[in-house]
Motif scaffolding. Structure first.
Motif, PDB file in Angstrom:
ATOM      1  N   VAL A  69       2.415   3.682   0.498  1.00 49.39           N
ATOM      2  CA  VAL A  69       3.389   3.795   1.413  1.00 49.39           C
ATOM      3  C   VAL A  69       2.784   2.762   2.655  1.00 49.39           C
ATOM      4  O   VAL A  69       1.626   2.813   2.746  1.00 49.39           O
ATOM      5  N   ALA A  70       3.813   1.769   2.990  1.00 51.39           N
ATOM      6  CA  ALA A  70       3.455   0.969   4.169  1.00 51.39           C
ATOM      7  C   ALA A  70       4.680   0.633   4.663  1.00 51.39           C
ATOM      8  O   ALA A  70       5.704   0.806   4.442  1.00 51.39           O
ATOM      9  N   TYR A  71       4.617  -0.118   5.893  1.00 48.62           N
ATOM     10  CA  TYR A  71       5.742  -0.591   6.806  1.00 48.62           C
ATOM     11  C   TYR A  71       6.319  -1.764   6.490  1.00 48.62           C
ATOM     12  O   TYR A  71       7.307  -2.225   7.046  1.00 48.62           O
ATOM     13  N   ASN A  72       5.571  -2.650   5.833  1.00 47.08           N
ATOM     14  CA  ASN A  72       6.263  -3.816   5.677  1.00 47.08           C
ATOM     15  C   ASN A  72       5.591  -4.522   4.050  1.00 47.08           C
ATOM     16  O   ASN A  72       4.547  -4.151   3.782  1.00 47.08           O
ATOM     17  N   ARG A  73       6.116  -5.425   3.539  1.00 46.00           N
ATOM     18  CA  ARG A  73       5.950  -5.914   2.217  1.00 46.00           C
ATOM     19  C   ARG A  73       4.517  -6.630   2.345  1.00 46.00           C
ATOM     20  O   ARG A  73       3.845  -6.429   1.187  1.00 46.00           O
TER      21      ARG A  73
END
Length: 101
Positions: free
Chosen positions: A45-49
């Motif tokens: 999981v991460a906030y951006n590509r």
């Protein structure tokens, strides 16, 4: 049922590796998480590509160091963004870019 247990033992340190490199993760209350695991499945999981791509690269190297390989046929990437809709309701984008509630 031994396979999921062995998988989880082999990848137990992935969160530490991602944290050490300063890659990804999301805040969940006071905690930060980098992955979710169930049986032999793993979600990064991460906030951006861009961050997610860096996490995937690190994960691939992490697996190679343990003589494991990533099955790309089973690998899925989903981006989820919050967006203000025309009628003021908030919706979420699914993996193909369509907005759903």
């Amino acid at each position: 049922m031994m396979s999921p247990l062995l998988f989880n033992l082999y990848i137990a340190d992935i969160d530490n590796e991602l944290e050490k490199r300063g890659l990804g993760g999301v805040r969940l209350g006071r905690d930060k998480i980098w992955s979710l695991a169930y049986a032999d499945d793993l979600v990064l999981v991460a906030y951006n590509r861009e961050t997610l791509q860096n996490m995937m690269s690190t994960f691939k190297k992490f697996l190679e160091g343990r003589k494991l390989e990533l099955c790309t046929e089973k690998t899925k990437i989903m981006m989820k963004k919050e967006r203000e809709m025309n009628n003021g309701e908030k919706g979420k984008r699914n993996g193909n870019g369509r907005i759903r509630n």
